[in-house]
Scaffold this motif. Structure first.
Motif, PDB file in Angstrom:
ATOM      1  N   THR A 281      37.466   0.865   8.108  1.00 20.89           N
ATOM      2  CA  THR A 281      38.867   0.413   8.164  1.00 20.89           C
ATOM      3  C   THR A 281      39.445   0.570   9.574  1.00 20.89           C
ATOM      4  N   HIS A 282      38.895   1.535  10.347  1.00 21.75           N
ATOM      5  CA  HIS A 282      39.420   1.734  11.704  1.00 21.75           C
ATOM      6  C   HIS A 282      38.765   0.790  12.711  1.00 21.75           C
ATOM      7  N   ASN A 283      37.863  -0.084  12.233  1.00 18.54           N
ATOM      8  CA  ASN A 283      37.132  -0.959  13.155  1.00 18.54           C
ATOM      9  C   ASN A 283      37.405  -2.440  12.929  1.00 18.54           C
ATOM     10  N   LEU A 284      38.397  -2.729  12.096  1.00 22.21           N
ATOM     11  CA  LEU A 284      38.687  -4.137  11.781  1.00 22.21           C
ATOM     12  C   LEU A 284      39.001  -4.940  13.042  1.00 22.21           C
ATOM     13  N   GLU A 285      39.755  -4.323  13.944  1.00 22.19           N
ATOM     14  CA  GLU A 285      40.180  -5.049  15.147  1.00 22.19           C
ATOM     15  C   GLU A 285      38.981  -5.383  16.069  1.00 22.19           C
ATOM     16  N   ASN A 286      37.863  -4.669  15.888  1.00 20.78           N
ATOM     17  CA  ASN A 286      36.678  -4.962  16.739  1.00 20.78           C
ATOM     18  C   ASN A 286      35.725  -5.940  16.051  1.00 20.78           C
ATOM     19  N   PHE A 287      36.177  -6.571  14.994  1.00 17.00           N
ATOM     20  CA  PHE A 287      35.250  -7.371  14.184  1.00 17.00           C
ATOM     21  C   PHE A 287      34.576  -8.485  15.005  1.00 17.00           C
ATOM     22  N   ALA A 288      35.343  -9.126  15.902  1.00 15.43           N
ATOM     23  CA  ALA A 288      34.770 -10.222  16.702  1.00 15.43           C
ATOM     24  C   ALA A 288      33.585  -9.697  17.522  1.00 15.43           C
ATOM     25  N   GLU A 289      33.793  -8.533  18.151  1.00 10.90           N
ATOM     26  CA  GLU A 289      32.706  -7.955  18.981  1.00 10.90           C
ATOM     27  C   GLU A 289      31.477  -7.648  18.134  1.00 10.90           C
ATOM     28  N   LEU A 290      31.709  -7.168  16.919  1.00  8.59           N
ATOM     29  CA  LEU A 290      30.573  -6.808  16.050  1.00  8.59           C
ATOM     30  C   LEU A 290      29.758  -8.051  15.681  1.00  8.59           C
ATOM     31  N   ILE A 291      30.463  -9.158  15.444  1.00  7.82           N
ATOM     32  CA  ILE A 291      29.743 -10.402  15.100  1.00  7.82           C
ATOM     33  C   ILE A 291      28.925 -10.866  16.309  1.00  7.82           C
ATOM     34  N   LEU A 292      29.550 -10.814  17.486  1.00  5.18           N
ATOM     35  CA  LEU A 292      28.828 -11.271  18.687  1.00  5.18           C
ATOM     36  C   LEU A 292      27.621 -10.368  18.950  1.00  5.18           C
ATOM     37  N   GLU A 293      27.821  -9.071  18.760  1.00  6.08           N
ATOM     38  CA  GLU A 293      26.724  -8.109  18.969  1.00  6.08           C
ATOM     39  C   GLU A 293      25.572  -8.413  18.009  1.00  6.08           C
ATOM     40  N   ARG A 294      25.907  -8.672  16.773  1.00  2.00           N
ATOM     41  CA  ARG A 294      24.879  -8.976  15.763  1.00  2.00           C
ATOM     42  C   ARG A 294      24.147 -10.278  16.120  1.00  2.00           C
ATOM     43  N   THR A 295      24.918 -11.288  16.538  1.00  2.00           N
ATOM     44  CA  THR A 295      24.314 -12.585  16.848  1.00  2.00           C
ATOM     45  C   THR A 295      23.351 -12.450  18.019  1.00  2.00           C
ATOM     46  N   GLU A 296      23.749 -11.677  19.019  1.00  2.00           N
ATOM     47  CA  GLU A 296      22.899 -11.553  20.205  1.00  2.00           C
ATOM     48  C   GLU A 296      21.706 -10.630  19.974  1.00  2.00           C
ATOM     49  N   SER A 297      21.947  -9.487  19.352  1.00  2.00           N
ATOM     50  CA  SER A 297      20.878  -8.479  19.258  1.00  2.00           C
ATOM     51  C   SER A 297      19.992  -8.647  18.029  1.00  2.00           C
ATOM     52  N   LYS A 298      20.515  -9.360  17.012  1.00  2.00           N
ATOM     53  CA  LYS A 298      19.820  -9.514  15.706  1.00  2.00           C
ATOM     54  C   LYS A 298      19.600  -8.171  15.016  1.00  2.00           C
ATOM     55  N   LYS A 299      20.231  -7.116  15.535  1.00  2.00           N
ATOM     56  CA  LYS A 299      20.088  -5.788  14.919  1.00  2.00           C
ATOM     57  C   LYS A 299      21.171  -5.582  13.869  1.00  2.00           C
ATOM     58  N   HIS A 300      20.895  -4.716  12.921  1.00  2.00           N
ATOM     59  CA  HIS A 300      21.936  -4.360  11.948  1.00  2.00           C
ATOM     60  C   HIS A 300      22.976  -3.489  12.647  1.00  2.00           C
ATOM     61  N   ILE A 301      24.229  -3.734  12.340  1.00  2.00           N
ATOM     62  CA  ILE A 301      25.291  -2.995  13.013  1.00  2.00           C
ATOM     63  C   ILE A 301      26.046  -2.142  11.992  1.00  2.00           C
ATOM     64  N   VAL A 302      26.181  -0.853  12.294  1.00  2.00           N
ATOM     65  CA  VAL A 302      27.048  -0.001  11.470  1.00  2.00           C
ATOM     66  C   VAL A 302      28.092   0.599  12.409  1.00  2.00           C
ATOM     67  N   LYS A 303      29.354   0.239  12.171  1.00  2.00           N
ATOM     68  CA  LYS A 303      30.423   0.748  13.044  1.00  2.00           C
ATOM     69  C   LYS A 303      31.541   1.289  12.161  1.00  2.00           C
ATOM     70  N   VAL A 304      31.472   2.586  11.933  1.00  2.00           N
ATOM     71  CA  VAL A 304      32.493   3.225  11.091  1.00  2.00           C
ATOM     72  C   VAL A 304      33.028   4.447  11.845  1.00  2.00           C
ATOM     73  N   ASP A 305      34.146   4.288  12.540  1.00  2.00           N
ATOM     74  CA  ASP A 305      34.743   5.424  13.258  1.00  2.00           C
ATOM     75  C   ASP A 305      35.436   6.318  12.240  1.00  2.00           C
ATOM     76  N   ASP A 306      35.246   7.638  12.376  1.00  2.00           N
ATOM     77  CA  ASP A 306      35.863   8.475  11.343  1.00  2.00           C
ATOM     78  C   ASP A 306      37.296   8.855  11.666  1.00  2.00           C
ATOM     79  N   LYS A 307      37.783   8.471  12.833  1.00  2.00           N
ATOM     80  CA  LYS A 307      39.167   8.798  13.170  1.00  2.00           C
ATOM     81  C   LYS A 307      39.939   7.520  13.475  1.00  2.00           C
TER      82      LYS A 307
END
Ligand code: SF4
Length: 451
Positions: free
Chosen positions: A113-139
């Motif tokens: 929930t704390h990473n919604l605003e970075n969603f665009a970056e996560l999609i681009l990262e996934r598209t480029e790296s083809k790696k699975h992405i887990v981004k869950v900040d606890d704060k």
């Protein structure tokens, strides 16, 4: 033949679970995806990216989301480039992201929930790296302004005013997955409301887990002041807010609601239980008597106000006597509507560890009695509308009923026939009453008011 860009463009499908808060967050996810050039589709088999915006408030919402994610396994096998992303409250629970990836290794992105605003970056990262992405900040971080929104609820515009919650009701997972309460800058809220009004939105709903405590962390403003500022904005719109906490509903706030012509005459005031013993165990910070005093306060300034509520049955150790206290409170208050739930233990909350969990069949029996009681009240209140003419904001069209629908200032839903009415205030004469809804005849479309 018309060739639309949409035929070639990438498409997204967002599946949302839970409350208005989540629906509005899906509007933000849609805004981000549209900025990246994606078009909307409701068909996940046609989508290039499927986003699950999850909820963990109740166990069945969680089970449903997991079932729907699992159902995409075959589709993902056939469409390897399709991205599956899972976000929302469910992923924010301690250790849940890892559990999810283990159970459904075909998920591409898990975000908190704390990473919604970075969603665009996560999609681009996934598209480029083809790696699975887990981004869950606890704060939780600072409130991010300016996230694009693709609103889908015209003529209703949702506006966040607070994020997170500081109340720690013992049954609730929200403070653990949404973080501490943060209030948005009032100028940003005003700007967003003005923009909605200029775009023709006719209902603005100020959103927060507890809007009544808005401004506590800012120090120089409270919710009553904010409400007065928004309702003073020029334009013909209805102002709503949710949700409230009885302990924070002040007399000044009630006055602010009552003195405004634009503020809806409905207040959602979750009671949860009618027994002092259970309210204490729930850590709700009010007694039955104090709750009833708030009801009296609302009715003192607005005798016709409709008060809706949330009620839970089967909280740990709830006895027949406690449950009867809830029933008697419902009879006494005569709510304009109630969301009723069976308590569902949420791992990580104090209530989940309490002794005396109530057997399922007992909770079931209680909820049936409670729903029955509230349905009877709803029916009586709806019947009192017959023959009256009410002002309704037309919100949509029901394909099944082949009728337009909208709510009056008390939140009562009415259906009626007409043409091109969405986003207009209309006068409807009520002919028939169902449980919580009404059937009527359109008399006229109201002139735009010059407030
Ligand atoms: S007020 Fe209580 S029930 Fe509401 S979100 Fe906060 S902790 Fe949960």
């Amino acid at each position: 033949m018309i060739i639309s860009m949409e035929n070639f463009a990438k498409k997204y499908c967002i599946i949302t679970y839970g409350c208005q808060m989540n629906l509005h967050e899906s509007e933000k996810l849609a805004g981000i995806l549209q900025t990246l050039g994606y078009f909307n589709t409701d068909d996940e088999t046609d989508a290039d990216i499927v986003v699950f915006n999850t909820c963990c408030i109740r166990e069945n919402a969680e089970k449903k989301a997991e079932g729907n994610i699992g159902a995409l396994k075959k589709l993902k096998r056939d469409k390897k480039d399709m991205i599956i992303a899972v976000g929302g409250c469910m992923t924010q629970q301690k250790g849940y992201a890892e559990k999810l990836m283990k159970k459904f290794p075909f998920i591409d992105i898990v975000f908190g929930t704390h990473n919604l605003e970075n969603f665009a970056e996560l999609i681009l990262e996934r598209t480029e790296s083809k790696k699975h992405i887990v981004k869950v900040d606890d704060k939780e971080g600072k409130i991010v302004e300016g996230t694009p929104k693709a609103r889908s609820s015209f003529p209703n515009g949702w506006v966040n005013i607070t994020y997170g919650c500081d109340n720690f009701c013992t049954y609730c997972i929200v403070p653990y997955v949404r973080g501490r309460e943060r209030s948005r800058d009032p100028e940003e809220i005003i700007k967003e409301c003005e923009n909605l009004i200029s775009l023709g939105y006719k209902e603005i709903t100020l959103l927060g887990q507890n809007v009544n405590s808005y401004g506590r962390d800012l120090g120089n403003i409270d919710f009553a002041t904010l409400l007065r500022r928004v309702s003073a904005l020029k334009g013909d719109f209805r102002l709503c807010f949710m949700t409230n906490h009885p302990k924070d509903l002040t007399e000044d706030l009630v006055k602010a609601i009552a003195e405004s012509d634009k503020t809806a005459r409905t207040v959602h005031l979750p009671v949860q239980a009618g027994s002092d013993r259970i309210l204490k165990l729930m850590n709700r910070h009010y007694t039955r008597e104090e709750y009833l005093e708030k009801i009296a306060l609302l009715r003192k300034y607005m005798p016709d106000v409709s008060i809706t509520t949330d009620i839970m049955v089967g909280f740990p150790t709830e006895t027949e006597e406690d449950f009867n206290d809830t029933m008697s409170l419902v009879k006494e208050v005569r709510f304009g509507g109630a969301f009723t739930f069976v308590y569902s233990p949420r791992s990580g909350t104090p209530a989940a560890k309490m002794a005396g969990q109530v057997p399922e069949d007992v909770s079931k029996e209680r909820i049936i009695k409670l729903i029955d009681l509230q349905n009877g009240i709803n029916r009586e209140q709806s019947r009192a509308y017959i023959g009256k003419t009410i002002s309704v904001l037309c919100e949509g069209y029901d394909d099944r009923k082949k009728k337009y629908l909208g709510r009056d200032t008390y939140g009562r839903m009415a259906y009626f026939a007409g043409k091109g009415l969405i986003g207009k205030f209309v006068n409807v004469n009520i002919k028939k009453a169902g449980g919580i809804s009404l059937m009527g005849e359109l008399l006229s479309v109201e002139e735009e008011k010059d407030f």
